[in-house]
Write an enzyme that holds these catalytic residues in place. Structure first.
Site, PDB file in Angstrom:
ATOM      1  N   ASN A 204      -0.295   2.419  -0.085  1.00 31.85           N
ATOM      2  CA  ASN A 204       0.610   2.605  -0.650  1.00 31.85           C
ATOM      3  C   ASN A 204       1.886   2.093   0.202  1.00 31.85           C
ATOM      4  O   ASN A 204       1.557   2.108   1.942  1.00 31.85           O
ATOM      5  CB  ASN A 204       1.397   4.584  -1.111  1.00 31.85           C
ATOM      6  CG  ASN A 204       0.824   4.697  -1.933  1.00 31.85           C
ATOM      7  OD1 ASN A 204      -0.527   3.589  -2.438  1.00 31.85           O
ATOM      8  ND2 ASN A 204       0.402   5.901  -1.730  1.00 31.85           N
TER       9      ASN A 204
ATOM     10  N   ARG B  17      -5.165   3.948  -6.107  1.00 32.90           N
ATOM     11  CA  ARG B  17      -5.584   3.584  -4.477  1.00 32.90           C
ATOM     12  C   ARG B  17      -7.283   3.576  -4.924  1.00 32.90           C
ATOM     13  O   ARG B  17      -7.990   3.389  -4.534  1.00 32.90           O
ATOM     14  CB  ARG B  17      -4.864   3.777  -3.801  1.00 32.90           C
ATOM     15  CG  ARG B  17      -3.498   3.951  -3.293  1.00 32.90           C
ATOM     16  CD  ARG B  17      -3.402   4.173  -2.250  1.00 32.90           C
ATOM     17  NE  ARG B  17      -3.058   5.583  -2.316  1.00 32.90           N
ATOM     18  CZ  ARG B  17      -2.652   6.202  -1.633  1.00 32.90           C
ATOM     19  NH1 ARG B  17      -2.504   5.578  -0.473  1.00 32.90           N
ATOM     20  NH2 ARG B  17      -1.933   7.405  -1.520  1.00 32.90           N
TER      21      ARG B  17
END
Length: 233
Positions: A37, A19
């Site tokens: 997520n 990320r």
């Protein structure tokens, strides 16, 4: 052209700093939206921006770079809504998981820095090797030049010896010329002396001849006068 992309990424993409990786790319491409997520182990990306920028994002996040391994990417394109003013990394897990993931991100950056540094060192090493080769080549040329200079020096020494020898011969010849000149001077002096002597002798002879002629003429004149006197009487 502005577009909206809803992206789902499969593979080893959670707890690997993926990320943060996407957040950095989206920031550099001036995209707005978010990354987070999902409970099924995938990573979701929603972004809006220029179509070319979104295409570049999709290319850059499709990576296999430890500890990230992307296996599949699903993309749905829609019209942009303009609801996002920036790009955001959403963290919804517990603090321990987030800390471990941040540590993974730090480790990835360290590996990238190390890899880049090694590449630069290899590049510098290659340049140094190239420079060393050039120095060796230059050294060889300098040795060759030194040999040529030594050879030229030998020729100059030989030429100098010949010049010295020629100078000696010239000196000898000069001595002979001087000697010959001296002889010519002596001969000239003798010729001058002989000329003086001859001139003196000629002058004496001329004077003697004149005196003798004068005496003979006087005698003849006297005899003629006696004869004339006898004829008259």
């Amino acid at each position: 052209m502005q577009k909206r992309a809803e992206i789902k990424v499969y593979g080893r993409v959670q707890k690997a700093g993926f990320r943060d990786f996407i957040d950095e790319i989206a920031f550099n491409l001036n995209l707005n939206g978010y990354v987070k997520n999902l409970d099924d182990g995938t990573v979701q990306v929603v972004c809006e921006g220029e179509e070319a920028a979104i295409s570049e994002l999709l290319q850059k996040i499709n990576v296999t770079q430890y500890p990230i391994r992307v296996e599949n990417i699903e993309v749905t394109c829609k019209e942009p809504t303009g609801e996002y003013g920036t790009f955001e990394l959403i963290r919804d897990e517990d603090l321990t998981t987030a800390t471990y993931e941040r540590m993974d991100v730090a480790a990835r950056y360290i590996r990238e820095m190390n890899s880049n540094l090694c590449q630069k060192m290899d590049s510098i090493g290659g340049k140094i090797d190239g420079l060393g080769g050039k120095m060796d080549s230059l050294g060889g040329k300098m040795d060759s030049l030194g040999g040529k200079i030594d050879f030229l020096g030998g020729k100059i020494d030989v030429l100098g010896g010949k010049i010295d020898s020629l100078g000696g011969k010239i000196d000898v010849f000069g001595g002979k010329v001087d000697s010959f000149g001296g002889k010519i001077d002596v001969l000239g002096n003798k010729i001058d002396l002989a000329r003086v002597e001859i001139t003196s002798e000629i002058r004496i002879s001329r004077e003697s001849l004149r005196s003798h002629l004068d005496e003979r003429i006087s005698v003849i004149e006297r005899e003629l006068a006696l004869i004339r006197a006898k004829v008259v009487t």
